[in-house]
Motif scaffolding. Structure first.
Motif, PDB file in Angstrom:
ATOM      1  N   SER A 190       0.936  -1.093  -0.072  1.00 52.43           N
ATOM      2  CA  SER A 190       0.028   0.069  -0.118  1.00 52.43           C
ATOM      3  C   SER A 190       0.804   1.135   0.168  1.00 52.43           C
ATOM      4  CB  SER A 190      -1.082  -0.069   1.329  1.00 52.43           C
ATOM      5  OG  SER A 190      -0.121   0.200   2.490  1.00 52.43           O
ATOM      6  N   GLY A 191       0.234   2.328  -0.373  1.00 52.43           N
ATOM      7  CA  GLY A 191       1.190   3.772  -0.234  1.00 52.43           C
ATOM      8  C   GLY A 191       1.246   3.947   1.358  1.00 52.43           C
ATOM      9  N   ASN A 192       2.188   4.688   1.482  1.00 45.52           N
ATOM     10  CA  ASN A 192       2.436   5.301   2.982  1.00 45.52           C
ATOM     11  C   ASN A 192       1.242   6.083   3.553  1.00 45.52           C
ATOM     12  OD1 ASN A 192       4.935   3.925   3.156  1.00 45.52           O
ATOM     13  ND2 ASN A 192       6.166   5.650   2.075  1.00 45.52           N
ATOM     14  N   PRO A 225      10.608  13.757 -12.491  1.00 48.18           N
ATOM     15  CA  PRO A 225      10.879  12.538 -11.852  1.00 48.18           C
ATOM     16  C   PRO A 225      10.735  12.691 -10.423  1.00 48.18           C
ATOM     17  CG  PRO A 225      12.944  13.595 -12.337  1.00 48.18           C
ATOM     18  CD  PRO A 225      11.741  14.514 -13.006  1.00 48.18           C
ATOM     19  N   GLY A 226      10.528  11.561  -9.648  1.00 40.55           N
ATOM     20  CA  GLY A 226      10.801  11.419  -8.177  1.00 40.55           C
ATOM     21  C   GLY A 226      11.142  10.225  -7.574  1.00 40.55           C
ATOM     22  N   ILE A 227      10.691  10.263  -6.311  1.00 43.04           N
ATOM     23  CA  ILE A 227      11.175   8.750  -5.549  1.00 43.04           C
ATOM     24  C   ILE A 227      10.016   8.397  -4.805  1.00 43.04           C
ATOM     25  CG2 ILE A 227      12.280   7.680  -3.600  1.00 43.04           C
ATOM     26  CD1 ILE A 227      14.776   9.489  -4.225  1.00 43.04           C
ATOM     27  N   LEU A 228       9.436   7.398  -5.342  1.00 39.19           N
ATOM     28  CA  LEU A 228       8.047   6.634  -4.653  1.00 39.19           C
ATOM     29  C   LEU A 228       8.209   5.795  -3.410  1.00 39.19           C
ATOM     30  CD1 LEU A 228       4.914   6.989  -4.962  1.00 39.19           C
ATOM     31  CD2 LEU A 228       5.112   4.812  -6.521  1.00 39.19           C
ATOM     32  N   SER A 229       7.669   6.103  -2.591  1.00 38.99           N
ATOM     33  CA  SER A 229       7.747   5.270  -1.139  1.00 38.99           C
ATOM     34  C   SER A 229       6.450   4.528  -0.845  1.00 38.99           C
ATOM     35  CB  SER A 229       8.163   6.027  -0.160  1.00 38.99           C
ATOM     36  OG  SER A 229       8.069   5.258   1.295  1.00 38.99           O
ATOM     37  N   VAL A 230       6.676   3.054  -0.819  1.00 42.38           N
ATOM     38  CA  VAL A 230       5.880   1.944  -0.811  1.00 42.38           C
ATOM     39  C   VAL A 230       5.914   1.093   0.450  1.00 42.38           C
ATOM     40  CG1 VAL A 230       4.459   0.292  -1.810  1.00 42.38           C
ATOM     41  CG2 VAL A 230       5.460   2.318  -3.107  1.00 42.38           C
TER      42      VAL A 230
END
Length: 1277
Positions: free
Chosen positions: A699-701, A713-718
């Motif tokens: 799930s997402g944070n 661009p970016g950084i995805l945290s899961v």
């Protein structure tokens, strides 16, 4: 009456159809017998049921019997009344005319004297239903015989028929009547119906009399039974099966009410004879009624089965096998309770044996009589459900018999078997059977329990309600304390669960087999001492006792060995499962498939076992029965491993890990994981895909989703939740993002570049996010690889309370994890003020740069001015931080101290001077995240002279004339990939799109707007001219001097310098206020003093002023004065405006008058002549304009919706130049609408309005009447 029971039963077996007696008066039966019997059975017969409602019976059987037959003559009168149902239901009297003479009758005397009295004697019995069949043997060629036959038949009809009923019919042997057989059949059916009604009434009366006495001591159930069953049997003979079934139902209720449930008299139950253990609930002839009679009633065991057999026979005749099955299952359940009550007097385990045989008999009979597809779908499904219940009941009882003779260790201790057998009580004989003395010494080898796969150690599920050893010994005739150690065959420990499984199985640490003696002797005991039986002895004793109970060789064969038991067990389980699959209860069938799979697994049929186990696991998983799934799933995994089904085996391991943690120990769960990891890293020919959705969820944070812009661009945290008991390394990991608003957009995979180690529980991983298209994205699928194993998960984590954003479920939409905005504004560029700036002066234009949750680091602003606007490149560009004054004021109001807030625009400001390079400005880093304002020096160019307004020139300058535009383009973003094009005409409205060109509009204008009016007309030609100055800017204007350069025709009075008569300078004008200046002028000579001097067309107002304003509010001092001037110095500005002055017209030269309408008024559609009179008031002056010469231009103006102009609307007329000359202008018009309308108006376009006097003035509104009514008449030719 009970003495006739044997005779009653013999009559029932001999007579099963309706009897029709034949009285052969003339020996005609041999001649007509074959013709009569061909009509049997009757195709259709309308009979009355018990409630006297007609019922159509098809194929009614019957038999013709002569009255001279012994079956009708050897009956006593009492027997005839008691067994009235077997008596004839109709009587046919056969007669003919040849009985009176050998040839032909001469007259009818002999008929009257011989035949008629004999017929009267035959039919005198009122209870008989009779009719006469007259058989004519006369040949058709013998007219005399034919006529005599007709006369005799006519006489028969007169004497024996009546108006209410025809009792005669004629049969011609040589020429049969066409309707004779239909007439004969109808008379027979009528007789049967009447007889049946009369006998039903008789039996009902007798039964009612006995029913009223059923609670009296003189009550005799046998008498009641004979009458009740006679009535039921009579209905059955007449094929009225519904009524017969109802009688048997009432008979059963009466028996239960009066015999079984009555207390006081001790009655025998029955069932103690050999062979009684085999159910006879479908065999009504199993025993004669005389064998089961007891005093005035019957034994319950045999009689209740007899009644059910009779009911079943009728239901089968009604083609209702479904109801037989339904009634049979209910009867077995209720009758088993009676067997339980009398279990102490019945043979050992007779209840279980009887139930098994009853279920099998019902299954066989109902299945053979059921025609598939004829019944409705719901009835058919319910029928198969009942068969499944019968199979299940039979299966459970069969397992109980097998258990008590020692086959318990060969049974699968599954949840369904445990649930069924652990709730089933043990047999309760008065004395538990002992081991017979002649029993041979036998050894039973205890089988070593099979070790489950993965080393799972679970407590076996019980198959018994209590310890059989204790129950059996408790029911022994005399029980001593005994040696508890010996009772349990020398075992050192006893499981307190009450399960016999631990008594049959050795400890897991003991692998050797244990031999048990099945004899009655044991060391240390004297044979004369009544010691407790050991478990092996209980099995042997039960087997020998059961052998005495069971008389059915097939049933005993199925219990004779383990192989036979398993075969019968498999047959019953398959029967139950198959029928459940065809019914509503498909889940029951799936559960029983698991029991079949256990047998297949035991015998090495792993393929069939795996197929059945998969169905069971799917059911348990879908229903959420994890406890049951934990029992079956390891067996499925073991089958898959043996079959080398790696995909299925890995899936089963994952499902085992996904179950609740309390169902397996830590070591067992670690074993599951080690199997997965070892297979994943082994050599696999083909990589196996694995769904781990139930084990690895994501799930997402918590919190809002990640917000990016188009192209960033970016950084995805899961958050990833791992259900593995230990750490597990994922060699590769990828996540897919799915756009929620674009179905055509495919899923995009985000891959992790390094190996990921998941710890048990919650893990947070990050993945690099490349630029995405605008939209909202949700997590789609998590994929990866463990060794050679490819896994996939599409399940979301369910964390947090249900009402929080972290709670993920399939009942609500997935929460977005990423939002890429294209429509959302990332930055706002707006003008600092909307107030006008000074035109033709260098002014600061403020551009507010407001980033909206986005960094502007390294942004470049491109500036392109529109026409009429230029940038003062000699001056630098200033940039400072911006504070919203309105917001600051709100903060001050909400605070107790304004000084502590420090909301001044000058406090805590960042300031920097920038330079313009080829139309571009590099924004400083400090302005990347704060709102700032950019001050650009510009100058708006306008070469036109400002013009004032007056009554002569009322038009005011348009605001659009002072509008100037600036095109802005802002490049920002990580790689300058964001382009903001600002093109808004209104600073408060904006939109941010990638290629959207609009401009910022800035308003430039003059500081004043000038208007004039004549304040006063003095003596002579002197005028007081008031010049009104309106402030057009949000700044304070100071007027230091003003003078007026007059146009030709006007001169100043007094001062010749053109200054106003008032000298109150300097004059201060506040923003948006106005001030007035008075000039004294007079009319001058229009002839030029110098012939070559140029004529000045307009008057020019000159104002020398100064301005004091703030650039944040609007107009302000020019940039040059701000940069070069010192404190206290001023820079005067000059404002010039053109004024148009016109000489006044004192006397008009023309008069226009409107002539009145005719007195009869105006009507719609009626022509009317509009007239105006034009008169010259003074003579024409040749030196004046030519607008008052002898040619006058006129024009008629009218509303086209109200008027139609029939004449010329525009033209010239000749008007002499002499004073008093006049002319009349007339135009033909037609009114179009009724009501008060404005009339047409006459205008003189070439003559000023001041030179025209309207005397008298024209009317404002006139009344137009509706059109007059009209009629049409038809005149004959």
């Amino acid at each position: 009456m009970a003495n006739y029971l044997a005779q009653f039963q013999s009559i029932k077996s001999a007579c099963d159809h309706i009897v029709i007696s034949v009285e052969d008066v003339s020996d005609l039966w041999p001649t007509v017998k074959s013709a009569f019997e061909k009509r049997l059975p009757f195709k259709t017969a309308s009979l009355n049921n018990k409630t006297r409602n007609p019922v159509l019976v098809e194929k009614l059987p019957a038999e013709f019997i002569l009255t001279t037959d012994a079956r009708l003559r050897s009956r006593f009168p009492q027997e005839q009344l008691l067994f009235w149902f077997r008596e004839p239901y109709a009587s046919i009297v056969l007669v003919t005319c040849e009985i009176l003479a050998g040839d032909v009758l001469d007259d009818l005397d002999e008929f009257k004297s011989i035949l008629k009295p004999r017929l009267k004697l035959i039919v005198q019995n009122d209870e008989r239903e009779w009719f006469i069949v007259f058989v004519s043997k006369a040949h058709p060629n013998n007219d005399q015989a034919t006529k005599m036959a007709k006369k005799v038949y006519a006489k028969l009809e007169v004497d024996f028929s009546s108006k209410k009923r025809e009792r005669c019919c004629k049969l011609d042997i040589h020429g049969p009547e066409p309707n004779f057989w239909e007439d004969l059949e109808s008379k027979i059916i009528e007789s049967i119906r009447n007889t049946l009604d009369r006998r039903v009434q008789f039996y009902e009366d007798e039964i009612r009399k006995l029913s009223e006495q059923r609670f009296m001591p003189i009550w005799n159930f046998c008498n009641f039974f004979i009458l009740k069953e006679s009535l039921a049997f009579m209905f059955e003979m007449a094929h009225l099966h519904e009524d017969a079934l109802r009688e048997y139902d009432e008979l059963e209720l009466c028996y239960l009410e009066t015999v079984k449930n009555m207390t006081g008299k001790q009655r025998e139950f029955g069932g103690v004879e050999h062979g009684d253990e085999e159910a006879a609930l479908l065999n009504f002839g199993n025993k004669a009624l005389t064998q089961i009679v007891q005093d005035d009633s019957f034994r319950e065991f045999e009689f209740r089965q007899y009644l059910f057999a009779c009911q079943s026979k009728l239901l089968f005749k009604l083609n209702r096998p479904f109801e037989v099955a339904a009634r049979g299952y209910t009867f077995i359940i209720s009758f088993s309770k009676s067997l339980t009550e009398h279990e102490n007097i019945l043979p050992f385990c007779m209840r279980e044996v009887w139930i098994i045989t009853a279920c099998l008999a019902l299954i066989n009979e109902t299945s053979s009589n059921y025609n598939e597809g004829l019944a409705a779908s719901d009835i058919e499904k319910e029928f198969y459900r009942l068969l499944g219940d019968l199979y299940s009941l039979c299966r459970v009882k069969f397992m109980r018999l097998a258990y008590i003779i020692g086959y318990g260790s060969d049974m699968e201790r599954s949840p369904v078997n445990s649930a069924s057998l652990s709730m089933l009580p043990w047999p309760k004989p008065s004395v538990w059977p002992s081991v017979p003395p002649d029993a041979s010494s036998e050894l039973i080898l205890q089988a070593t329990p099979r070790v489950k796969h993965f080393g799972i150690q679970r407590k076996p599920l019980p198959l018994e309600p209590s310890v059989l050893l204790r129950e059996a010994n408790r029911r022994r005739a005399s029980l001593s304390a005994g040696n508890l150690f010996e009772m349990f065959d020398g075992r050192s420990a006893i499981d307190g669960s009450g399960s016999d499984a631990t008594l049959r199985m050795p400890s897991l640490n003991k692998v050797q087999t244990i031999a048990m003696s099945r004899t009655n002797s044991s060391p240390g005991f004297d044979g004369s001492i009544d010691r407790p039986m050991r478990l092996a002895e209980i099995f042997v004793a039960s087997e020998h006792a059961l052998r005495q109970t069971i008389s059915n060789p097939n049933l005993w064969k199925s219990l004779s060995s383990v192989e036979e038991f398993e075969q019968k067990y498999l047959e019953l389980t398959k029967g139950a499962a198959d029928n459940y699959h065809r019914s509503w209860w498909k889940r029951h069938g799936v559960v029983l498939d698991g029991e079949i799979a256990a047998v297949f697994f035991k015998h090495g049929n792993f393929d069939l076992a795996a197929n059945s186990y998969e169905k069971v696991c799917a059911l348990y998983s879908g229903e959420g029965w994890q406890d049951l799934l934990a029992e079956v799933l390891p067996n499925l995994a073991e089958c898959q491993k043996i079959l080398n089904d790696l995909a299925g085996y890995l899936s089963s391991c994952v499902r085992l890990l996904s179950l609740e943690k309390g169902l397996f120990s830590i070591k067992e769960r670690q074993a599951f994981q080690s199997e997965v990891v070892s297979i994943a890293h082994s050599e696999m020919k083909h990589p196996v895909p694995l769904d781990v959705s139930s084990l690895i969820t994501f799930s997402g944070n918590p919190g809002p989703p990640l917000v990016l812009c188009d192209g960033d661009p970016g950084i995805l945290s899961v958050t990833v939740w791992s259900g593995f008991p230990d750490d597990i390394t994922l060699d590769s990991l990828s996540l897919t993002l799915t756009a929620t608003y674009n179905a055509d957009e495919g899923a995009k995979a985000l891959k992790s570049s390094t190996a990921t180690v998941l710890k048990p529980g919650r893990n947070t991983i990050t993945v690099d996010l490349p630029p995405q298209k605008p939209g909202s994205y949700v997590l789609g699928v998590l994929t990866g690889q463990i060794g050679h194993l490819r896994f996939r998960s599409h399940s979301f984590s369910k964390v947090g309370p249900a009402d929080s954003d972290d709670f993920m479920s399939y009942e609500k939409p997935t929460r977005p994890i990423l939002k890429v905005f294209n429509p959302r504004p990332l930055v706002d560029l707006a003008a600092a003020t909307s107030s006008p700036l000074l035109i033709n002066e260098a002014q600061w234009i403020g551009i507010i740069v407001r980033p909206i949750d986005y960094s502007l680091k390294g942004a470049i602003l491109h500036i392109d001015t529109g026409p009429g606007l230029k940038i003062e490149e000699s001056h630098v560009i200033e940039m400072e931080s911006y504070i919203d004054v309105s917001q600051c004021a709100a903060d001050i109001a909400s605070s107790n101290s304004a000084q502590q807030n420090g909301c001044s625009l000058a406090d805590n400001k960042d300031f920097e001077r920038l330079s313009l390079d080829d139309g571009r400005i590099q924004l400083p880093d400090w302005a990347s995240n704060v709102t700032s304002i950019l001050w650009i020096p510009v100058c708006a160019i306008n070469n036109n002279l400002a013009r004032g307004s007056s009554t002569v020139n009322p038009q005011r300058q348009s605001i659009v004339d002072g509008m100037r535009t600036i095109a802005l383009k802002l490049e920002f973003g990580v790689s300058h990939n964001q382009i903001f094009d600002r093109h808004s005409l209104f600073p408060s409205l904006f939109q941010s799109f990638r290629y959207h060109f609009r401009t910022i509009a800035v308003h430039f204008g003059d500081p004043f707007h000038v208007s004039t009016r004549v304040a006063d007309k003095c003596n002579g030609d002197t005028l007081l001219l008031q010049v009104i100055l309106h402030s057009e800017v949000k700044a304070t204007l100071t007027i230091f001097d003003a003078w007026l350069d007059l146009q030709d025709g006007f001169v100043h009075t007094g001062k010749s310098d053109g200054r106003p008569i008032s000298g109150f300078f300097p004059l201060v004008i506040s923003p948006t206020s106005r001030a007035g200046i008075l000039f004294s002028i007079c009319l001058g000579d229009t002839t030029a003093e110098v012939e070559d001097a140029a004529v000045q067309p307009d008057s020019i107002l000159n104002i020398r002023y100064g301005i004091c304003g703030d650039r944040t509010a609007g107009a302000h001092p020019p940039v040059n004065s701000e940069s070069n001037g010192s404190e206290g110095s001023r820079q005067d500005l000059i404002f010039r405006s053109a004024l148009v002055l016109q000489r006044p017209v004192l006397d008009p030269s023309l008069a226009v008058g409107f002539l009145p309408f005719p007195s009869d008024g105006l009507r719609v559609g009626q022509h009317v002549n509009m007239k105006w009179r034009v008169e010259r008031l003074k003579e024409f002056d040749q030196n004046k304009d030519s607008q008052c010469n002898n040619e006058v231009l006129y024009e008629v103006n009218a509303n086209s919706d109200n008027w139609m102009i029939a004449g010329r609307k525009r033209g010239h007329v000749s008007l002499p130049t002499d004073q008093g000359s006049r002319i009349v202008i007339s135009v033909l018009c037609v009114p179009l609408v009724a009501g008060y309308v404005r009339p047409p108006q006459l205008g003189l376009p070439d003559i000023d309005q001041a030179n025209i006097s309207c005397n008298p003035p024209g009317p404002h509104l006139i009344c137009v009447l509706p059109p007059a009514q009209s009629s049409s008449f038809c005149i004959p030719a």
